[in-house]
Design a protein around this motif. Structure first.
Motif, mmCIF file in Angstrom:
data_model
loop_
_atom_site.group_PDB
_atom_site.id
_atom_site.type_symbol
_atom_site.label_atom_id
_atom_site.label_comp_id
_atom_site.label_asym_id
_atom_site.label_seq_id
_atom_site.Cartn_x
_atom_site.Cartn_y
_atom_site.Cartn_z
ATOM 1 N N ARG A 54 0.785 -1.221 0.174
ATOM 2 C CA ARG A 54 -0.051 -0.023 -0.167
ATOM 3 C C ARG A 54 0.857 1.187 -0.058
ATOM 4 N NH1 ARG A 54 -5.467 -0.441 3.342
ATOM 5 N NH2 ARG A 54 -6.537 -2.030 2.305
ATOM 6 N N SER A 55 0.793 1.913 -1.108
ATOM 7 C CA SER A 55 1.816 3.321 -1.096
ATOM 8 C C SER A 55 0.985 4.323 -1.951
ATOM 9 C CB SER A 55 2.848 2.818 -2.006
ATOM 10 O OG SER A 55 3.880 4.001 -2.109
ATOM 11 N N ASN A 56 1.027 5.552 -1.489
ATOM 12 C CA ASN A 56 0.283 6.606 -2.090
ATOM 13 C C ASN A 56 -1.075 6.261 -2.509
ATOM 14 O OD1 ASN A 56 2.673 8.471 -1.933
ATOM 15 N ND2 ASN A 56 3.534 6.980 -3.463
ATOM 16 N N GLY A 57 -1.835 5.641 -1.978
ATOM 17 C CA GLY A 57 -3.229 5.065 -2.135
ATOM 18 C C GLY A 57 -3.458 4.080 -3.171
ATOM 19 N N PHE A 58 -2.238 3.545 -3.537
ATOM 20 C CA PHE A 58 -2.458 2.259 -4.522
ATOM 21 C C PHE A 58 -1.938 1.142 -3.672
ATOM 22 C CE2 PHE A 58 -1.685 6.014 -7.223
ATOM 23 C CZ PHE A 58 -2.485 5.957 -8.256
ATOM 24 N N THR A 59 -2.373 -0.234 -4.073
ATOM 25 C CA THR A 59 -2.378 -1.457 -3.515
ATOM 26 C C THR A 59 -2.264 -2.396 -4.692
ATOM 27 O OG1 THR A 59 -3.272 -2.822 -1.888
ATOM 28 C CG2 THR A 59 -4.887 -1.752 -3.487
ATOM 29 N N VAL A 61 2.220 0.837 -14.789
ATOM 30 C CA VAL A 61 2.897 2.255 -14.893
ATOM 31 C C VAL A 61 1.582 3.182 -15.353
ATOM 32 C CG1 VAL A 61 4.419 3.757 -15.864
ATOM 33 C CG2 VAL A 61 5.075 1.539 -15.200
ATOM 34 N N VAL A 62 1.137 2.981 -16.401
ATOM 35 C CA VAL A 62 -0.061 3.825 -17.106
ATOM 36 C C VAL A 62 -1.052 4.127 -16.064
ATOM 37 C CG1 VAL A 62 -1.671 4.296 -18.994
ATOM 38 C CG2 VAL A 62 0.606 3.287 -19.415
ATOM 39 N N SER A 63 -1.678 3.224 -15.513
ATOM 40 C CA SER A 63 -2.533 3.080 -14.381
ATOM 41 C C SER A 63 -2.268 3.928 -13.203
ATOM 42 C CB SER A 63 -3.079 1.909 -13.952
ATOM 43 O OG SER A 63 -3.640 1.141 -15.143
ATOM 44 N N ARG A 64 -0.920 3.961 -12.787
ATOM 45 C CA ARG A 64 -0.552 4.608 -11.704
ATOM 46 C C ARG A 64 -0.481 6.075 -12.041
ATOM 47 N NH1 ARG A 64 1.167 7.887 -8.443
ATOM 48 N NH2 ARG A 64 2.686 7.740 -7.125
ATOM 49 N N GLU A 110 -3.834 7.470 -12.042
ATOM 50 C CA GLU A 110 -4.395 7.676 -10.822
ATOM 51 C C GLU A 110 -5.674 6.433 -10.966
ATOM 52 O OE1 GLU A 110 -4.996 11.319 -8.895
ATOM 53 O OE2 GLU A 110 -3.161 11.933 -9.515
ATOM 54 N N CYS A 111 -5.758 5.510 -11.713
ATOM 55 C CA CYS A 111 -6.822 4.627 -11.804
ATOM 56 C C CYS A 111 -6.342 3.467 -10.728
ATOM 57 C CB CYS A 111 -6.820 3.784 -13.155
ATOM 58 S SG CYS A 111 -8.256 2.933 -13.172
#
Length: 210
Positions: free
Chosen positions: A6-11, A88-91, A94-95
Motif C-alpha cells: 500500500r503506497s500513495n493510495g495504490f495497492t 505504470v500507465v494506471s499509476r 491515478e486509476c
C-alpha cells in the motif's frame, strides 16, 4: 501469496469496483448482451464494470476484442512486460483499480513485486533492470507527453533488446490504457477490502449493488 503493498493510495490487493450508473440486469438482458458478456471475460456476468459497458454491446465487443488481443496474444512482448507498462500507465492516470489488477498480474507472471512497489512509490525512478527502466520511461513519456515521443525513444527500447514487434506490442499496451483507465475512472470507483461491508453496516438503508 505476495506481500501486500500500500503506497500513495495504490495497492496490489484484490479490490472490488462499484458502478455509478445502473448495470444491466442479467434476468432482463438481451441475447446479444449475454453473448457479449460471455465473450468478454470469464467473470463479466458478475462484474459491475462489464455489466455497465453491456448497455452498448457492440462497443463492448470491439473493446474486448482489442483489449484481449493486445494484452493476451501469444508471442511478442512478454506478458509480464505488458502488465508492467499497464501498471505504470494506471499509476500515472491515478486509476487505483486498474493499477491493482495489473500489478497482481505482473506479480503472477514475474513471480516478484519489487518493481510494483517502486511504481507505486515513484514511477519516474522505477525499474529493477535497465530493460524495465526503459519500458517504464517509455510508458511515462507516451502517457504524459505523447507529442514529445520521437525516434530516440524507440532506439532506447531497441538498445534493451526489444524488436520492432515488441515495441509495437508495448505501444498498444500503453495506449489502450488511456481508454481503459478513463472508463474505470468515469464510470465508478474502487472498493477496498472491507469497505463495502463497513459502509453497509453503518448505513442500514444503503442501496446494495448500485
Amino acid at each position: 501469496m505476495s506481500e501486500t503493498i500500500r503506497s500513495n493510495g495504490f495497492t496490489n490487493e484484490v479490490l472490488s469496483w462499484k458502478a455509478w450508473l445502473p448495470t444491466v440486469e442479467l434476468a432482463s438482458a438481451t441475447p446479444e448482451q449475454v453473448t457479449v458478456l460471455e465473450e468478454s471475460h470469464p467473470q463479466a456476468k458478475t462484474s459491475d464494470y462489464y455489466l455497465t459497458l453491456a448497455h452498448h454491446p457492440a462497443i463492448l465487443r470491439q473493446r474486448s476484442l482489442a483489449f484481449n488481443a493486445i494484452m493476451y496474444a501469444p508471442g511478442g512482448l512478454p506478458r509480464a512486460e505488458r502488465e508492467l507498462a499497464s501498471t505504470v500507465v494506471s499509476r500515472l492516470n491515478e486509476c487505483i483499480y486498474c493499477a491493482s489488477v495489473h500489478a497482481q498480474r505482473f506479480e503472477q507472471l514475474a513471480k516478484r513485486n519489487d518493481v510494483v512497489a517502486q511504481i507505486f512509490a515513484d514511477p519516474a525512478t522505477a525499474g529493477v533492470s535497465e530493460r524495465e527502466q526503459a519500458i517504464v520511461q517509455f510508458s511515462i513519456v507516451l502517457t504524459l507527453e505523447p507529442a514529445s515521443l520521437n525516434a530516440s525513444h524507440i532506439e532506447s527500447l531497441r538498445a534493451q533488446g526489444l524488436d520492432d514487434g515488441q515495441v509495437l506490442d508495448l505501444i498498444h499496451s500503453i495506449s489502450i490504457f488511456a481508454w481503459a483507465n478513463r472508463l474505470m475512472l468515469n464510470l465508478g470507483e474502487p472498493v477496498f477490502p472491507g469497505a463495502q461491508e463497513s459502509r453497509e453496516n453503518s448505513c442500514p438503508d444503503a442501496v446494495k449493488g448500485f
